[in-house]
Design an enzyme around this catalytic site. Structure first.
Site, PDB file in Angstrom:
ATOM      1  N   SER A 186     -50.096 -90.329 -70.587  1.00 49.51           N
ATOM      2  CA  SER A 186     -49.558 -91.679 -70.710  1.00 49.51           C
ATOM      3  C   SER A 186     -49.344 -92.123 -72.148  1.00 49.51           C
ATOM      4  O   SER A 186     -48.591 -93.058 -72.386  1.00 49.51           O
ATOM      5  CB  SER A 186     -50.462 -92.672 -69.982  1.00 49.51           C
ATOM      6  N   HIS A 214     -47.374 -91.290 -64.042  1.00 52.07           N
ATOM      7  CA  HIS A 214     -46.131 -91.441 -64.816  1.00 52.07           C
ATOM      8  C   HIS A 214     -45.048 -90.460 -64.387  1.00 52.07           C
ATOM      9  O   HIS A 214     -43.958 -90.468 -64.955  1.00 52.07           O
ATOM     10  CB  HIS A 214     -46.404 -91.274 -66.313  1.00 52.07           C
ATOM     11  N   LYS A 245     -45.749 -98.223 -61.043  1.00 50.16           N
ATOM     12  CA  LYS A 245     -44.930 -97.905 -62.214  1.00 50.16           C
ATOM     13  C   LYS A 245     -43.477 -97.751 -61.776  1.00 50.16           C
ATOM     14  O   LYS A 245     -42.822 -98.738 -61.489  1.00 50.16           O
ATOM     15  CB  LYS A 245     -45.531 -96.716 -62.945  1.00 50.16           C
TER      16      LYS A 245
END
Ligand SMILES: *Cc1c(COP(=O)(O)O)cnc(C)c1O
Length: 398
Positions: A186, A214, A245
């Protein structure tokens, strides 16, 4: 008698943080998940959102959430095992399993909670965890809470993982061994050597937990994550992903064999002892999965934008570390200088936050820029121009 006031320890700790340029505070943003947001009445290009595909404000997600709130209400009312498990939860879990190509999936209330819940359910005293040095804080906290022995290996160093696995097995000291890694890191935006780790775990009979926070919606075939890209169907390989996300919603999931999700429902305390995710959130996640399946071009756009920004920054002379994804660090080094750089970028209309210790190691402070699929080329050119000006002003560029 103790001198002073009861909260003096807080005053002292905060003062120390301020002196080290590490103090943080919250500020209200307008449109925090939009490609451009508003702060203190000014429009800023948003290079700080994890809403990578722009789905958080997509009309389909908004409509799904509002319909679900009409039909089901705003809260789930109890935990999944009591009476909080609706048909929506079951449908999302079916869809997530299909999306990840796994037999089964189980929702958790956030990625943080999923990592803590899964790790503490898989290992305990007498077991061993091998954890990458740059793993997310939620993985670190899960390792600590599990009370298993935890060995941290140098970032992405599968040779060390091989050595530690061989030592651990020949010592006969441990029952379960768990290797845990982010798939996309990240803060550095680089990726884990999943092929190597899968082979090693197979060889030594270890479990592999991969945090695709991610990568979900961003990488791999159709945004299915990096495990999907290596086409792994080992029983001992477990994926965690977040819905907060790229999928623009909230909550997280674990994907793996049905045996695993049955086990987690019965053993994972952060699953058992918390209220089920709200129906509008579940409905938004379902709408996001549908959009992603219908428009895989969103994933391509994200990665094209990422490559454009990364190469542009490199061409200017910035150090983007080992990033190969939509997370693009710009190494500054000193925490104070990183703060100054973020402030100057903001003066030029770009929001890209400074990341300082303890999030990254001392001396590795940086600007962390992340792109969105919905950024235009002209937005990225605007960003590159701001980086160039600030880089010269602060003498980071020659
Ligand atoms: C953001 C993140 C999490 C936490 O996910 P949330 O759903 O925001 O709690 C976990 N792991 C990694 C690698 C992350 O980047």
């Amino acid at each position: 008698m103790q001198e002073g006031r009861p909260l003096d320890f807080m005053r002292a700790r905060l003062q120390a943080l301020r002196e080290a340029q590490l103090h943080r505070r919250l500020r209200p943003e307008l449109g925090s998940s939009e490609p451009w947001l508003e702060r203190d009445g000014r429009r800023l290009l948003n290079l700080s959102s994890n809403n990578y595909l722009g789905l958080a404000t997509h009309p389909a997600l908004k409509a799904a959430a509002s319909q679900a709130s009409e039909r089901y209400g705003c809260g789930s009312g109890s935990s999944r095992l009591i009476a909080g498990s609706s048909d929506l939860h079951a449908e999302l879990e079916r869809r997530l399993a299909h999306f990840k190509g796994s037999e089964s999936a189980l929702l958790f209330n956030s990625g943080y909670v999923a990592n803590v819940g899964v790790i503490t359910a898989l290992v305990g005293p007498g077991d061993l965890i091998l954890s990458d040095a740059l793993n997310h804080a939620s993985i670190i906290d899960g390792c600590r809470l599990s009370r298993a022995t935890c060995k941290v290996y140098p970032h992405n160093d599968s040779d060390t993982v091989a050595r530690l696995l061989a030592e651990a097995r020949s010592s006969g000291q441990y029952r379960t061994i768990l290797v845990v890694t982010d798939s996309v890191f990240s803060m550095d935006g680089d990726i884990a050597p999943l092929g190597d780790l899968i082979a090693l775990c197979r060889q030594y009979g270890a479990l592999l937990l991969v945090d695709e926070a991610h990568a979900t919606g961003c990488l791999g075939p159709g945004g299915r994550g990096l495990l999907a890209a290596v086409a792994c169907d080992d029983e001992g390989v477990i994926a965690v992903g977040t819905l907060s996300k790229a999928l623009g919603s909230f909550g997280a999931f674990v994907a793996g064999p049905a045996l695993l999700t049955d086990y987690l429902v019965n053993v994972a305390r952060p699953f058992i002892f918390t209220t089920a995710l709200p129906p509008p959130v579940i409905a938004a996640s379902l709408a996001a999965l549908t959009l992603l399946e219908e428009q895989p071009v969103l994933v391509e756009r994200l990665q094209a934008n990422a490559a454009y920004l990364r190469r542009g920054l490199q061409a200017l002379g910035f150090n983007t570390l080992t990033s190969s994804t939509h997370i693009v660090p710009v190494l500054v080094g000193d925490a104070g200088l990183a703060l100054k750089m973020a402030a100057r970028l903001q003066d030029y209309g770009v929001l890209a936050v400074a990341i300082r210790p303890p999030t990254v190691p001392a001396g590795m402070a940086r600007i962390r820029a992340s792109v969105m699929a919905v950024h235009e080329r002209s937005d990225l050119d605007f960003a590159l121009e701001a980086f160039e000006r600030v880089g010269h002003e602060l003498e980071l560029l020659r």
